[in-house]
Structures are given as structure tokens and as C-alpha cells.
Design an enzyme around this catalytic site. Structure first.
Site, PDB file in Angstrom:
ATOM      1  N   ASP A 147       0.668  -1.135   0.146  1.00  0.00           N
ATOM      2  CA  ASP A 147       0.001   0.090   0.009  1.00  0.00           C
ATOM      3  C   ASP A 147       0.863   1.632  -0.077  1.00  0.00           C
ATOM      4  O   ASP A 147       2.184   1.154   0.037  1.00  0.00           O
ATOM      5  CB  ASP A 147      -1.030   0.413   1.382  1.00  0.00           C
ATOM      6  CG  ASP A 147      -1.791  -0.684   1.501  1.00  0.00           C
ATOM      7  OD1 ASP A 147      -1.915  -1.233   0.195  1.00  0.00           O
ATOM      8  OD2 ASP A 147      -3.095  -1.136   1.697  1.00  0.00           O
TER       9      ASP A 147
ATOM     10  N   HIS B 129       3.969  -1.669   2.940  1.00  0.00           N
ATOM     11  CA  HIS B 129       4.060  -0.133   2.199  1.00  0.00           C
ATOM     12  C   HIS B 129       5.219  -0.475   1.792  1.00  0.00           C
ATOM     13  O   HIS B 129       6.142  -0.638   2.645  1.00  0.00           O
ATOM     14  CB  HIS B 129       3.362   0.296   3.549  1.00  0.00           C
ATOM     15  CG  HIS B 129       2.123   0.557   4.190  1.00  0.00           C
ATOM     16  ND1 HIS B 129       2.005  -0.434   5.214  1.00  0.00           N
ATOM     17  CD2 HIS B 129       0.832   1.163   3.895  1.00  0.00           C
ATOM     18  CE1 HIS B 129       0.831  -0.327   6.022  1.00  0.00           C
ATOM     19  NE2 HIS B 129       0.453   0.554   4.717  1.00  0.00           N
TER      20      HIS B 129
END
Length: 278
Positions: free
Chosen positions: A103, A248
Site C-alpha cells: 500500500d 507498505h
């Protein structure tokens, strides 16, 4: 010979033919025996040849084009609820598979490092992208797609309070990011993830209206908080078949994430875990 005698002779000959020869022919045919010889000029009457009747060829039924929004029955749930397991999305995935999702990118510094680690270990992943960053780093988006990874919509500006926004704002966050990703790499995203996993029915309905499936996760090492490489690694290595993992590549310093992926990915593969993109 006068005329009357001539007529009598012809009549007698005709009666003799009918009474003698013709009955012999009829009897021979009825008894199955050859009849008297026929004249030299006799030819059997040819039977009329029957033209074969041509069966009408059955035209194949044209295939009905599938609606682009068609969803298989086994994925209907994914259109109405965020999914957090591969079993909810792809029943055909290998029984040993997990999905790695990444992400908050693309980030010009950290995303290339993550891509290098994935390439080193042959791991496909799904990158959930923020629309405002896509426009700035379109070349990086194209690199992700060219490497065989999946791309997904992660809103335009990453609002953590997405469920509290108005219907118009939710539509803009989802639709504009969707369009920017598609423009950057000519591939429309098929998946959507809400920032922070904050869902509402309106969010799911809006993503579904853009033909995207909402994807959550069930293995979260909280790498964004930088708890240390050992903790991130241990959490990732705890994954089992069907899990969706979250890390992430944007939003801050991701050195711990890169190091943890370098350790966890080969460890998972040694356990027989395989990786699939969504």
C-alpha cells in the site's frame, strides 16, 4: 386381298399377340422365369432418378458477448463485501498460495527497492496506489505493470476518514484514482482498498459500480509504525495458505519493510508457500 380380309387378318394377329405372347410374358414374370425373347430394339424404361434431398445446414448459434461487468457466482460475495482471504476471491488459486499486497505508493525511492526484492525471489504482488502519486510517477506505475504485478485503487488522497465523507467525495476519491491509474498504464484497476481498512456500504457500492472488488487483509505486521525488522518478519512468516498480507512501500521510511521482505519471502517459500497476485 380385299379390304375386309386385310382388316380381319390384322385383328386376328392382334388377338393372338394378346392371348398368346402377352400372357406368356405375364406368367413368366409372376413365376420368376425368363420370358420370351424381347425385340432387338427394346430398351427398359429408365427409372426416374431421385435427387437427394439436401438437409438444411444448421447455422451455429452466435455466441452471446459476455457483459464486461459479469461476475462469476463464486465471486458474488466479493462484490458485496470486502474480502480478506484468497478463498473468497479465487477458488482456483493453489492451495498453498498467499497474496502479498503493498500500500501507499508509488514512491520514487522505496517502491524500486521493493520491486528489486520481489524480482530477486520471483514473488508477484498487488500494489494499492494513491491516485495523487500516480500522476507524478507514471513511469514507475508502468514498471510495476511490466514486471507482472497487479495494480489496485487506494483512493485519490488517502483519507483515513473515508466512510465519513459525503457520497460525492467518496465517488471522487475512488473514481479519480481509478481513472488516473488507467491513464498512466493503460490498465484499469480491478481491486480497491480503503485506507486503514475503513469500510462502509457506500464505499463498497461505489467501488463495485466501477467494477472493482474490495480487498482487505488478515496478516498485518504494522510495518508503517516501524516496530523493527524482527517483528515485521515474524508476522509475515506466520502467514498460512489463503492469507492476504499487508505491507507498505510509501508513506514514510520503509527500510524496515524492505529488510523484512528480504528475510520473510524466501522463508515462506521454503515452507512451500506460493505467491499469487490478486
Amino acid at each position: 386381298m380385299n379390304r375386309r380380309k386385310l382388316i380381319g387378318t390384322i385383328t386376328a394377329a392382334g388377338v393372338g399377340l394378346v392371348a398368346g405372347v402377352a400372357p406368356g410374358l405375364w406368367r413368366s414374370a409372376a413365376e420368376g422365369r425368363p420370358g420370351p425373347p424381347l425385340g432387338p430394339h427394346w430398351r427398359p424404361t429408365p427409372k426416374p432418378t431421385k435427387k437427394p434431398t439436401k438437409k438444411p445446414t444448421k447455422k451455429p448459434t452466435p455466441a452471446v458477448p459476455r457483459d464486461p461487468g459479469y461476475v462469476p457466482a463464486d465471486q458474488l460475495r466479493a462484490r458485496t463485501n470486502p474480502i480478506d482471504s484468497l478463498r473468497d476471491l479465487t477458488p482456483a488459486a493453489p492451495a498453498t498460495a498467499v497474496a502479498l499486497t503493498i500500500d501507499d505508493g508509488p514512491d520514487p525511492y522505496w517502491t524500486p527497492m521493493v520491486l528489486d526484492v520481489l524480482a530477486e525471489f520471483g514473488v508477484p504482488a498487488t500494489f494499492n496506489m494513491i491516485g495523487s502519486q500516480v500522476s507524478q510517477h507514471a513511469g514507475l506505475v508502468r514498471r510495476i505493470v511490466a514486471a507482472g504485478h497487479q495494480i489496485a485503487d487506494h483512493t485519490m488522497t488517502h483519507p483515513m476518514n473515508l466512510p465519513d465523507l459525503s457520497a460525492r467525495e467518496i465517488e471522487r476519491e475512488i473514481a479519480e484514482a481509478h481513472d488516473r491509474i488507467a491513464q498512466a498504464c493503460s490498465v484499469a484497476p480491478r481491486f480497491f482498498r480503503a485506507p486503514g481498512g475503513a469500510w462502509s456500504q457506500r464505499i463498497v457500492d461505489t467501488a463495485s459500480a466501477h467494477r472493482m472488488i474490495c480487498v482487505d487483509w488478515n496478516v498485518d505486521p504494522r510495518d508503517w509504525a516501524r516496530p523493527g525488522v524482527p517483528q515485521i518478519t515474524a508476522t509475515l512468516e506466520s502467514a498460512g495458505p489463503g492469507d492476504i498480507l499487508l505491507v507498505h512501500d510509501g508513506g514514510g521510511d520503509r527500510a524496515q519493510t524492505v529488510a523484512a521482505l528480504r528475510a520473510a519471502l524466501p522463508a515462506l517459500k521454503r515452507r512451500g508457500i506460493t505467491f499469487v497476485a490478486l
